[in-house]
Each structure stands twice: as structure tokens, then as C-alpha cells.
Write a protein that holds these residues in place. Structure first.
Motif, PDB file in Angstrom:
ATOM      1  N   PRO A   9     -11.760  -3.090  -1.227  1.00  0.00           N
ATOM      2  CA  PRO A   9     -12.133  -1.673  -0.418  1.00  0.00           C
ATOM      3  C   PRO A   9     -13.236  -2.639   0.948  1.00  0.00           C
ATOM      4  CG  PRO A   9     -12.127  -0.850  -2.468  1.00  0.00           C
ATOM      5  CD  PRO A   9     -12.188  -2.426  -2.589  1.00  0.00           C
TER       6      PRO A   9
ATOM      7  N   GLU B 196     -10.201   7.810  -2.523  1.00  0.00           N
ATOM      8  CA  GLU B 196      -9.469   6.749  -1.877  1.00  0.00           C
ATOM      9  C   GLU B 196      -8.768   5.832  -2.492  1.00  0.00           C
ATOM     10  OE1 GLU B 196      -8.065   6.553   1.577  1.00  0.00           O
ATOM     11  OE2 GLU B 196      -8.352   8.860   1.400  1.00  0.00           O
TER      12      GLU B 196
ATOM     13  N   LYS C 250      -1.491   3.112   4.986  1.00  0.00           N
ATOM     14  CA  LYS C 250      -2.633   3.123   4.327  1.00  0.00           C
ATOM     15  C   LYS C 250      -3.391   1.894   4.971  1.00  0.00           C
ATOM     16  CE  LYS C 250      -4.257   5.432   2.343  1.00  0.00           C
ATOM     17  NZ  LYS C 250      -4.632   6.703   2.805  1.00  0.00           N
TER      18      LYS C 250
ATOM     19  N   TRP D 225     -10.296   0.815  -6.591  1.00  0.00           N
ATOM     20  CA  TRP D 225      -9.372  -0.509  -6.096  1.00  0.00           C
ATOM     21  C   TRP D 225      -8.481  -0.460  -7.311  1.00  0.00           C
ATOM     22  CZ3 TRP D 225     -12.453  -5.771  -5.814  1.00  0.00           C
ATOM     23  CH2 TRP D 225     -11.649  -6.872  -5.716  1.00  0.00           C
TER      24      TRP D 225
ATOM     25  N   ALA E 202     -13.986   5.053  -3.633  1.00  0.00           N
ATOM     26  CA  ALA E 202     -12.997   4.433  -3.365  1.00  0.00           C
ATOM     27  C   ALA E 202     -12.407   3.756  -4.694  1.00  0.00           C
ATOM     28  CB  ALA E 202     -13.080   3.218  -2.429  1.00  0.00           C
TER      29      ALA E 202
ATOM     30  N   LYS F 276      -7.105   2.175  -3.055  1.00  0.00           N
ATOM     31  CA  LYS F 276      -7.023   1.267  -2.301  1.00  0.00           C
ATOM     32  C   LYS F 276      -6.208  -0.020  -3.323  1.00  0.00           C
ATOM     33  CE  LYS F 276      -9.451   2.681   0.964  1.00  0.00           C
ATOM     34  NZ  LYS F 276      -8.943   3.043   2.509  1.00  0.00           N
TER      35      LYS F 276
ATOM     36  N   SER G 122      -7.295  -7.525   3.937  1.00  0.00           N
ATOM     37  CA  SER G 122      -7.511  -6.255   3.035  1.00  0.00           C
ATOM     38  C   SER G 122      -9.150  -5.642   3.018  1.00  0.00           C
ATOM     39  CB  SER G 122      -6.813  -6.265   1.815  1.00  0.00           C
ATOM     40  OG  SER G 122      -7.253  -7.317   0.938  1.00  0.00           O
TER      41      SER G 122
ATOM     42  N   ALA H 277     -14.838   1.943   4.672  1.00  0.00           N
ATOM     43  CA  ALA H 277     -14.132   2.997   3.578  1.00  0.00           C
ATOM     44  C   ALA H 277     -15.188   4.149   3.265  1.00  0.00           C
ATOM     45  CB  ALA H 277     -13.595   2.315   2.304  1.00  0.00           C
TER      46      ALA H 277
ATOM     47  N   GLY I 298       0.652  -1.236  -0.087  1.00  0.00           N
ATOM     48  CA  GLY I 298       0.024  -0.048  -0.059  1.00  0.00           C
ATOM     49  C   GLY I 298       0.757   1.251   0.046  1.00  0.00           C
TER      50      GLY I 298
ATOM     51  N   GLU J  51      -5.422  -0.615   3.885  1.00  0.00           N
ATOM     52  CA  GLU J  51      -5.803  -1.749   3.308  1.00  0.00           C
ATOM     53  C   GLU J  51      -5.424  -3.018   3.983  1.00  0.00           C
ATOM     54  OE1 GLU J  51      -4.116   0.581   1.626  1.00  0.00           O
ATOM     55  OE2 GLU J  51      -5.388   0.903  -0.124  1.00  0.00           O
TER      56      GLU J  51
END
Length: 256
Positions: free
Chosen positions: A125, A119, A203, A155, A153, A121, A228, A129, A45, A205
Motif C-alpha cells: 500500500p 481497502e 483498483k 495487503w 489497508a 491491496k 504498486s 491510501a 487487482g 495498486e
């Protein structure tokens, strides 16, 4: 103008001389994030975020990106191109003077649809989140005086694809404030976890989530087995009642 400082070595936010909790500390104390990360996920991350920021600053030398991370960074590059995201701030702390908390959105920017919080990730997520981006939107809106129109988010996946998870639930902001009230109650009664137990990880995750993992969808990669998190459904935004047009959803929110 409120004075906000951030110490990255201790992950401590100070607002007008007073230490205030981070968004992830609030969510952890509410039992929504478990401190069960592993070093591999933390490193991934951190490194992917670093390379994505260099990419955004036009300072990335692809020769410096290890093969293990290159697909994630390519995915971010594709997301930027597809959304025409104009970045205004990257990992800049924001705080709410009214509610006394702070955090660092990965990106604040604009697209033709308005002001965004994004965000990044590198794992699936987790549901929390959505509360994270809602809290970021509350602080950014208070601080700038301009409403955040969308929260996403993104991903990033190792094969160079990405998925966008829109956070649209009207209750997300209220739920975060409930978690914050619990944090404040625990602080007043000396019930907070000791700082040494807080996994902050650059982060999030690597944190687990107290939710069962949903069944994989056809075409989805296997979720990370390092804690995660899980997938989350599309919801309505507490800061904005507008949704994305159905025509945009089919092209933008599918895997890329």
C-alpha cells in the motif's frame, strides 16, 4: 436522500445530476498518484477483488481461482477469520454532498472494535491510501450518520499471508480536503488532466506514488516492481481518536 449513480465503464460518479470527482481522481490531480500502471497489475487487482467478493458472498468455487491468485484470496479468507469482520457493504459507492466527491470503499463492516472501512491491496500500500480511506470515511460518516471507527489497508500477499496497515493519522481527512480544494481550483481554471489520461483502473495498486521506496523489512516479500506503491507507517485516525490496544497490534498487524 441524495441520488448517487456510478458508471463503471467511464468510472463516473453523478451526485444529484452533477458529475463529481472520484477520490482517486482528486489524489491524482494533487500529484499523489501517477498514472503509470501496467496491465499485469491491473488484471491481478481486478481478479483478486472479484474472487474475494465471491468468497464474501459464499459464492466462490475454488476450482475457478487460478493458482496465481489463490494465495491472495486465501489471505483475505484468513483476514476475515482473524478479525470476525461482519461485512455490511462491498464496493458500494458513497458520496459527500457537503464536499462533492464520491468513491467506493472495498468493504464497510463491523468487528467488536466498531465500524470499519477496509481497502484490499494486492501490492504494497502506498502512503496515499491513508487519504483514500479518510475520504471514504468522511463520505460514509456523512451519508450514514455513524462515525467510522477504524480504517485499514489490508495487503494480501501471493503466498497466502497478509499485513494490516492501520490508518490513524488525525490529519488524513484534512489533507484529503486540501487535495480536493486543489482539484476544484484546477477545474475552475481548466487545468485538469483530460479524462483519457486518467488511469482508472478498477483498483489503484498499479499506480505509482511520488515517494521513495523504503528499505524492505526482514521477512517482507519483495515489493511489486510494477509501480504498486510503497509501505506506510501507522498514523492516527481523523475520524476517531481511539487507537488499537497494544495487545491487539502485536497479533493482528504482523504478517499472517
Amino acid at each position: 436522500m441524495p441520488r448517487l449513480t456510478f458508471d463503471p465503464t467511464t468510472h463516473t460518479y453523478t451526485l444529484d445530476g452533477q458529475v463529481v470527482p472520484s477520490i482517486t481522481q482528486v489524489l491524482r490531480e494533487a500529484g499523489l498518484i501517477e498514472a503509470t500502471g501496467d496491465e499485469r497489475a491491473l488484471t491481478r487487482g481486478s481478479e483478486v477483488h472479484r474472487f474475494c467478493r465471491l468468497l464474501d458472498e459464499d459464492a466462490l468455487d475454488w476450482a475457478d481461482v487460478p493458482e496465481a491468485y489463490a494465495g491472495y484470496v486465501r489471505a483475505w479468507e484468513q483476514f476475515r477469520a482473524a478479525t470476525h469482520l461482519d461485512i455490511e457493504a462491498a464496493e458500494i459507492p458513497v458520496a459527500s454532498v457537503l464536499h462533492r466527491f464520491a468513491g467506493r470503499p472495498d468493504r464497510i463492516g463491523r468487528t467488536p472494535m466498531g465500524k470499519f472501512i477496509v481497502e484490499i491491496k494486492t501490492g504494497r500500500p502506498a502512503p496515499w491510501a491513508a487519504l483514500q480511506t479518510a475520504a471514504q470515511a468522511l463520505a460514509e460518516t456523512e451519508q450514514s450518520g455513524e462515525a467510522v471507527m477504524r480504517r485499514w489497508a489490508v495487503w494480501l500477499k501471493p503466498e497466502g499471508a497478509y499485513s494490516v496497515i492501520p490508518h490513524e493519522d488525525r490529519n488524513d481527512g484534512r489533507l484529503f480536503l486540501c487535495a480536493l480544494a486543489l482539484y476544484q481550483w484546477k477545474a475552475a481554471h481548466g487545468l485538469l488532466h483530460p479524462p483519457a489520461e486518467i488511469m482508472d483502473p478498477w483498483k489503484e495498486e498499479s499506480h505509482g506514488a511520488r515517494t521513495p521506496e523504503p528499505a524492505s523489512q526482514p521477512g517482507d516479500p519483495e515489493p511489486d516492481r510494477d509501480g504498486s506503491g510503497e509501505s506506510q507507517s501507522s498514523e492516527r485516525d481523523p475520524e476517531n481518536s481511539q487507537g488499537l490496544a497494544p495487545g491487539n497490534q502485536s497479533s493482528l498487524f504482523s504478517d499472517h
